[in-house]
Write a protein that holds these residues in place. Structure first.
Motif, PDB file in Angstrom:
ATOM      1  N   LEU A  31      44.288  30.597  45.129  1.00 50.79           N
ATOM      2  CA  LEU A  31      43.007  30.967  44.555  1.00 50.79           C
ATOM      3  C   LEU A  31      43.174  32.180  43.655  1.00 50.79           C
ATOM      4  O   LEU A  31      43.750  33.196  44.064  1.00 50.79           O
ATOM      5  N   ALA A  32      42.668  32.071  42.431  1.00 48.61           N
ATOM      6  CA  ALA A  32      42.622  33.207  41.502  1.00 48.61           C
ATOM      7  C   ALA A  32      41.177  33.688  41.431  1.00 48.61           C
ATOM      8  O   ALA A  32      40.264  32.903  41.190  1.00 48.61           O
ATOM      9  N   ILE A  33      40.985  34.976  41.658  1.00 51.94           N
ATOM     10  CA  ILE A  33      39.648  35.577  41.694  1.00 51.94           C
ATOM     11  C   ILE A  33      39.490  36.471  40.477  1.00 51.94           C
ATOM     12  O   ILE A  33      40.282  37.399  40.270  1.00 51.94           O
ATOM     13  N   LEU A  34      38.485  36.200  39.652  1.00 49.94           N
ATOM     14  CA  LEU A  34      38.272  36.945  38.421  1.00 49.94           C
ATOM     15  C   LEU A  34      37.061  37.855  38.559  1.00 49.94           C
ATOM     16  O   LEU A  34      35.947  37.380  38.815  1.00 49.94           O
ATOM     17  N   LEU A  35      37.296  39.149  38.375  1.00 53.43           N
ATOM     18  CA  LEU A  35      36.257  40.169  38.500  1.00 53.43           C
ATOM     19  C   LEU A  35      36.057  40.816  37.134  1.00 53.43           C
ATOM     20  O   LEU A  35      36.827  41.685  36.728  1.00 53.43           O
ATOM     21  N   PRO A  36      35.031  40.411  36.394  1.00 51.72           N
ATOM     22  CA  PRO A  36      34.868  40.858  35.009  1.00 51.72           C
ATOM     23  C   PRO A  36      34.353  42.292  34.895  1.00 51.72           C
ATOM     24  O   PRO A  36      34.036  42.954  35.886  1.00 51.72           O
ATOM     25  N   GLY A  37      34.276  42.756  33.637  1.00 55.51           N
ATOM     26  CA  GLY A  37      33.740  44.075  33.346  1.00 55.51           C
ATOM     27  C   GLY A  37      32.238  44.015  33.136  1.00 55.51           C
ATOM     28  O   GLY A  37      31.622  42.941  33.180  1.00 55.51           O
ATOM     29  N   ALA A  38      31.643  45.167  32.877  1.00 53.26           N
ATOM     30  CA  ALA A  38      30.187  45.236  32.718  1.00 53.26           C
ATOM     31  C   ALA A  38      29.715  44.421  31.522  1.00 53.26           C
ATOM     32  O   ALA A  38      28.731  43.688  31.602  1.00 53.26           O
ATOM     33  N   GLY A  39      30.401  44.521  30.401  1.00 57.65           N
ATOM     34  CA  GLY A  39      30.018  43.772  29.214  1.00 57.65           C
ATOM     35  C   GLY A  39      31.077  42.777  28.798  1.00 57.65           C
ATOM     36  O   GLY A  39      31.028  42.225  27.696  1.00 57.65           O
ATOM     37  N   TYR A  40      32.030  42.537  29.685  1.00 61.66           N
ATOM     38  CA  TYR A  40      33.150  41.650  29.379  1.00 61.66           C
ATOM     39  C   TYR A  40      33.147  40.535  30.420  1.00 61.66           C
ATOM     40  O   TYR A  40      33.669  40.679  31.515  1.00 61.66           O
ATOM     41  N   THR A  41      32.514  39.415  30.068  1.00 63.89           N
ATOM     42  CA  THR A  41      32.269  38.338  31.021  1.00 63.89           C
ATOM     43  C   THR A  41      33.492  37.441  31.170  1.00 63.89           C
ATOM     44  O   THR A  41      34.505  37.592  30.473  1.00 63.89           O
ATOM     45  N   VAL A  42      33.357  36.447  32.046  1.00 62.31           N
ATOM     46  CA  VAL A  42      34.458  35.504  32.253  1.00 62.31           C
ATOM     47  C   VAL A  42      34.638  34.576  31.062  1.00 62.31           C
ATOM     48  O   VAL A  42      35.626  33.832  30.995  1.00 62.31           O
ATOM     49  N   ASN A  96      40.430  27.400  53.064  1.00 61.56           N
ATOM     50  CA  ASN A  96      41.525  28.313  53.388  1.00 61.56           C
ATOM     51  C   ASN A  96      42.578  28.273  52.288  1.00 61.56           C
ATOM     52  O   ASN A  96      42.935  27.201  51.786  1.00 61.56           O
ATOM     53  N   TYR A  97      43.063  29.441  51.928  1.00 61.31           N
ATOM     54  CA  TYR A  97      44.114  29.559  50.914  1.00 61.31           C
ATOM     55  C   TYR A  97      45.289  30.341  51.485  1.00 61.31           C
ATOM     56  O   TYR A  97      45.132  31.133  52.422  1.00 61.31           O
ATOM     57  N   GLU A  98      46.448  30.109  50.891  1.00 62.34           N
ATOM     58  CA  GLU A  98      47.655  30.817  51.328  1.00 62.34           C
ATOM     59  C   GLU A  98      48.072  31.890  50.330  1.00 62.34           C
ATOM     60  O   GLU A  98      48.712  32.883  50.701  1.00 62.34           O
ATOM     61  N   THR A  99      47.708  31.708  49.067  1.00 62.43           N
ATOM     62  CA  THR A  99      48.133  32.616  48.003  1.00 62.43           C
ATOM     63  C   THR A  99      46.928  33.046  47.189  1.00 62.43           C
ATOM     64  O   THR A  99      46.088  32.220  46.830  1.00 62.43           O
ATOM     65  N   TYR A 100      46.868  34.345  46.893  1.00 63.23           N
ATOM     66  CA  TYR A 100      45.739  34.881  46.135  1.00 63.23           C
ATOM     67  C   TYR A 100      46.212  35.695  44.940  1.00 63.23           C
ATOM     68  O   TYR A 100      47.205  36.429  45.023  1.00 63.23           O
ATOM     69  N   TYR A 101      45.487  35.558  43.843  1.00 65.09           N
ATOM     70  CA  TYR A 101      45.613  36.425  42.674  1.00 65.09           C
ATOM     71  C   TYR A 101      44.246  37.061  42.447  1.00 65.09           C
ATOM     72  O   TYR A 101      43.226  36.375  42.533  1.00 65.09           O
ATOM     73  N   VAL A 102      44.233  38.350  42.160  1.00 69.52           N
ATOM     74  CA  VAL A 102      42.983  39.030  41.835  1.00 69.52           C
ATOM     75  C   VAL A 102      43.132  39.639  40.451  1.00 69.52           C
ATOM     76  O   VAL A 102      44.032  40.458  40.216  1.00 69.52           O
ATOM     77  N   ILE A 103      42.288  39.210  39.515  1.00 67.69           N
ATOM     78  CA  ILE A 103      42.338  39.693  38.134  1.00 67.69           C
ATOM     79  C   ILE A 103      41.048  40.450  37.874  1.00 67.69           C
ATOM     80  O   ILE A 103      39.961  39.855  37.881  1.00 67.69           O
ATOM     81  N   ALA A 104      41.154  41.759  37.675  1.00 68.20           N
ATOM     82  CA  ALA A 104      39.969  42.589  37.518  1.00 68.20           C
ATOM     83  C   ALA A 104      40.050  43.381  36.225  1.00 68.20           C
ATOM     84  O   ALA A 104      41.118  43.887  35.866  1.00 68.20           O
ATOM     85  N   LYS A 105      38.920  43.467  35.548  1.00 70.50           N
ATOM     86  CA  LYS A 105      38.851  44.266  34.325  1.00 70.50           C
ATOM     87  C   LYS A 105      37.784  45.339  34.456  1.00 70.50           C
ATOM     88  O   LYS A 105      36.667  45.061  34.879  1.00 70.50           O
ATOM     89  N   SER A 106      38.151  46.565  34.060  1.00 70.21           N
ATOM     90  CA  SER A 106      37.187  47.653  33.931  1.00 70.21           C
ATOM     91  C   SER A 106      36.356  47.807  35.201  1.00 70.21           C
ATOM     92  O   SER A 106      36.868  48.166  36.262  1.00 70.21           O
ATOM     93  N   LEU A 107      35.060  47.514  35.134  1.00 74.17           N
ATOM     94  CA  LEU A 107      34.177  47.641  36.284  1.00 74.17           C
ATOM     95  C   LEU A 107      34.720  46.896  37.497  1.00 74.17           C
ATOM     96  O   LEU A 107      34.610  47.372  38.639  1.00 74.17           O
ATOM     97  N   GLY A 108      35.318  45.749  37.259  1.00 75.41           N
ATOM     98  CA  GLY A 108      35.859  44.954  38.370  1.00 75.41           C
ATOM     99  C   GLY A 108      36.936  45.661  39.158  1.00 75.41           C
ATOM    100  O   GLY A 108      37.146  45.349  40.341  1.00 75.41           O
TER     101      GLY A 108
END
Length: 209
Positions: A31-42, A96-108
């Motif tokens: 699972l890749a989790i994307l956490l965007p910025g305040a003005g920078y959406t997915v 359930n997942y075994e592997t995680y990626y977290v991609i966060a920008k700025s606010l995220g």
């Protein structure tokens, strides 16, 4: 075949927090989790192409689509941590997942620490895009992180502070890249083609990560 599911959870002060999960037809353990910025959406370039990379790797992708109009900075700090974890609780209650990626920008990146501290995320890979290193909590999270990570920031980004960035470089778990003359969007002010080259370089690194 890709399935797209949208849902909402009750977040900070019972606000609705929408999220979208893109799932491959075959059950994925990543699972890749994307956490965007305040003005920078997915939908913006760094996240649009990151989504494609992880889908092509047969990962599921989670977009957390928070918005914080009308909240004070202090409330936003509390809300984003609460909201991101509320979404994760909802998603992980059924898959359930075994592997995680977290991609966060700025606010995220404010929420990144609390995500990586979750028991099931101890081995997650973290991608810090234009992190808010002017904040003590974000800087401390990066300096202390034991997760394998990537970090990208430009020297024209108002969040870039050389003395604080140097502390990030000391963490050998994170591969950090300072990009000359790019701003908080990892773009050149007057060079669209050059900005595309930066985007391509970052995406190549993420694909190989």
């Amino acid at each position: 075949m890709l399935s797209v599911k949208t849902n909402t959870v009750k977040g900070y002060k019972m606000r609705d927090i929408p999220y979208t999960i893109l799932r491959n037809e075959e059950s994925s353990k990543r699972l890749a989790i994307l956490l965007p910025g305040a003005g920078y959406t997915v939908q913006a370039p760094l996240f649009h192409y990151s989504t494609g990379i992880f889908i092509n790797k047969s990962s599921d992708v989670l977009h957390v689509n928070y918005q914080y109009k009308g909240l004070s900075n202090e409330e936003i700090n509390k809300a984003i941590i609460y909201d991101v974890n509320a979404v994760l609780e909802d998603v992980l209650s059924t898959q359930n997942y075994e592997t995680y990626y977290v991609i966060a920008k700025s606010l995220g990146t404010i929420a990144m620490r609390s995500v990586l501290e979750r028991d099931d995320f101890l081995n997650a890979k973290a991608i810090w895009l234009t992190p808010l290193i002017q904040r003590d909590d974000v800087l401390d999270a990066m300096v202390r992180s034991e997760n394998k990570g990537l970090c990208y920031i430009g020297d024209k980004d108002p969040c870039y502070i050389e003395e604080r960035y140097t502390k990030v470089l000391e963490n050998k778990n994170i591969t950090s890249k300072l990009i000359a003359n790019v701003d908080h969007s990892l773009q050149y002010e007057d060079d669209a083609v050059g900005s595309i080259d930066v985007l391509k370089s970052v995406m190549t690194d993420i694909e190989q990560f």
